[in-house]
Design an enzyme around this catalytic site. Sequence first.
Site, short mmCIF file in Angstrom:
data_model
loop_
_atom_site.label_atom_id
_atom_site.label_comp_id
_atom_site.label_asym_id
_atom_site.label_seq_id
_atom_site.Cartn_x
_atom_site.Cartn_y
_atom_site.Cartn_z
N GLY A 42 0.84 -1.18 0.00
CA GLY A 42 0.00 0.00 0.00
C GLY A 42 0.88 1.23 0.00
O GLY A 42 2.03 1.19 -0.43
N LEU A 43 0.36 2.34 0.51
CA LEU A 43 1.14 3.57 0.47
C LEU A 43 2.47 3.45 1.21
O LEU A 43 3.51 3.87 0.72
CB LEU A 43 0.32 4.73 1.04
CG LEU A 43 -0.79 5.25 0.12
CD1 LEU A 43 -1.52 6.40 0.79
CD2 LEU A 43 -0.23 5.69 -1.22
N SER A 284 -16.74 9.82 2.61
CA SER A 284 -15.62 10.65 3.05
C SER A 284 -16.02 11.70 4.08
O SER A 284 -17.07 12.32 4.00
CB SER A 284 -15.00 11.36 1.85
OG SER A 284 -14.09 12.34 2.27
N ARG A 337 -13.43 12.70 14.69
CA ARG A 337 -14.27 11.55 14.39
C ARG A 337 -14.84 10.87 15.63
O ARG A 337 -15.98 10.44 15.63
CB ARG A 337 -13.47 10.54 13.55
CG ARG A 337 -13.15 11.06 12.17
CD ARG A 337 -12.24 10.13 11.39
NE ARG A 337 -12.03 10.66 10.05
CZ ARG A 337 -11.24 10.10 9.15
NH1 ARG A 337 -10.56 9.01 9.46
NH2 ARG A 337 -11.10 10.62 7.95
N HIS A 408 -13.23 1.87 11.30
CA HIS A 408 -12.54 2.38 10.11
C HIS A 408 -11.02 2.21 10.18
O HIS A 408 -10.40 1.79 9.21
CB HIS A 408 -12.89 3.86 9.94
CG HIS A 408 -12.21 4.52 8.79
ND1 HIS A 408 -12.29 4.03 7.50
CD2 HIS A 408 -11.44 5.65 8.71
CE1 HIS A 408 -11.61 4.83 6.69
NE2 HIS A 408 -11.07 5.80 7.39
#
Length: 644
Positions: A42-43, A284, A337, A408
């Site tokens: 991944g990143l 998002s 969040r 998440h």
Amino acid sequence: MSLDGKVPQGPLADKWSKYKFDLKLVNPANKRKYDIIVVGTGLAGASAAASLAELGYNVKAFCFQDSPRRAHSIAAQGGINAAKNYQNDGDSVFRLFYDTIKGGDYRAREGNVHRLAEVSVNIIDQCVAQGVPFAREYGGLLDNRSFGGSQVSRTFYARGQTGQQLLLGAYSALNRQINAGKVKMYTRHEMLDVVVVDGHAKGIVTRNMITGEIDTHAGHAVLLCTGGYGNVFYLSTNAIGSNVTAAWRAHKRGAYFANPCYTQIHPTCIPVTGDHQSKLTLMSESLRNDGRVWAPKTVEIAEKLQKKQITAAQVAEEDRDYFLERKYPAFGNLVPRDVASRNAKEMADEGRGVGASGLAVYLDFADAIKRLGEDTVRAKYGNLFDMYIQITDENPYKEPMRIYPAVHYTMGGLWVDYNLMTSIPGLYALGECNFSDHGANRLGASALMQGLSDGYFVIPYTLGDYLAKIGPKKVDTSHPAFAKTKQDVLDHVNKLISLKGTKTTNEYHRELGHIMWEYCGMARTEEGLKKAKGMIQALKADFWKNAIILGKNEEVNASLERGGRVADFIELGELMVDDALMRRESCGGHFRLESQTPDGEALRDDENFAFVAAWEFMGENQPEKLNKEELVFEAVHLSQRNYA
């Protein structure tokens, strides 16, 4: 035991630049003598593999997908933070650092977070040079949007596809090195163990997911870039394949696991619709820039909405509770969040939720469409709106979105020091796989920042220091530790294959997820956590007695793959519960009902819990040992978080 994070001494703003100069270097001619293993593309993994190969190291990169570009980083939507201050609205490296420390509820390591803020400004330049198509203003400058937990605009974005575009940039850099012969890419290979030789990580054991072949690979260092463990909850916004196996197997070889109970619940997800679902869909956080979150003021109106006796448009303005704007006027809908998620849950708990299940609140764009026009809203969020329409068959241009919190991101992970090295020398953890930057809650748009920071700008320095000290002595798989670890893996695989019970591993995973969500989710109590521990122990015993694994090893076998991952999730779930039980305070995403302010906010206990909990594996079915890294705050003042 007290742990040393190895954060350098000196003024905060000078730590990283001074430390880089003090690190030992590997000269260019010697770099080709070192072999580096990177697990995950991944990143964090793709950027690390590309950067290290560009420097001259020999890199072996592994992923279980059929292509590196299928890594879950591709699913990130809203943006990536950087303290560029293009808007001239008061941003700075220190403000980004402060917002991240505060957003994490003062449970992150200062030195790492300030380095992250410093490096952020370089990440954007790197990605622009790679051709990442960030949104731009009319004058040509890169555009920014605001995100939760901040009062400035610092989030760079590419519509709602930021993760995809950033990953394509890293993927192109990785492919350049594959073509140059400096990276050897192993797709459809799953890492199942770490090989430790004389106390140092020297390789891994993998399973070829096409043929079932169990093989060993040697290297001078191993970098784990394997993401988070949110799928322990079964339903999450993570890709279905996302798992904890690589990190967990490393943990069982001696790598400490830090703060496992720190889980982020994202407030802006499409609500659950039934037992048929295997994952949840994220909308998002950028939508909270223009969307207003509300719930009906009374239970009576909520019940009419649930039964579809009225529509949201028929609810009068005076009967709507814009609860985030009411409770947190300074930040409004852009609170962090964890705060937004808890408040949405409160609405549902009070009976004021909407949708058929009552487990949702509204995210309403009527005001934004009236103020900006539908074309402008479509230009900013069109692909997100289209996704919502396809999934729900509802049109958010005409009626409010229904959203509800979902698992998440995981702030916990393998413990690492300032160098990103785990407690096993030579074993590193990058990106979401480690614990270091986000404390008890991750601010939006900082996951992409951390992954690229670790891969592009941190690990090339800190890994070189370790390699220079151990020297380029050749490593290969002839050492007995490789054969022993391979046999351990074979024994574990055969143990799984021998399971011929009556319950599928998917059933066990769903049961585990229910336990975790109910008792170790958004709200936790001592009573509930103790109950969960007993339930997980019983589930584990039943798994090894009554689970069924179909097929054999020497073939494509999704049942075997899933079985191994679920077994690891069950063990991790018990540790998460132990960690949550130990931490008798509330902080960020870890909310103990016994520890809250009169206003229902998270109440920390800095006197007793201002530390990183790093758990040490002590043997199968043995209690894990708690090690502590005390958190020292020199640049910020510990205070109760306040977003009002």
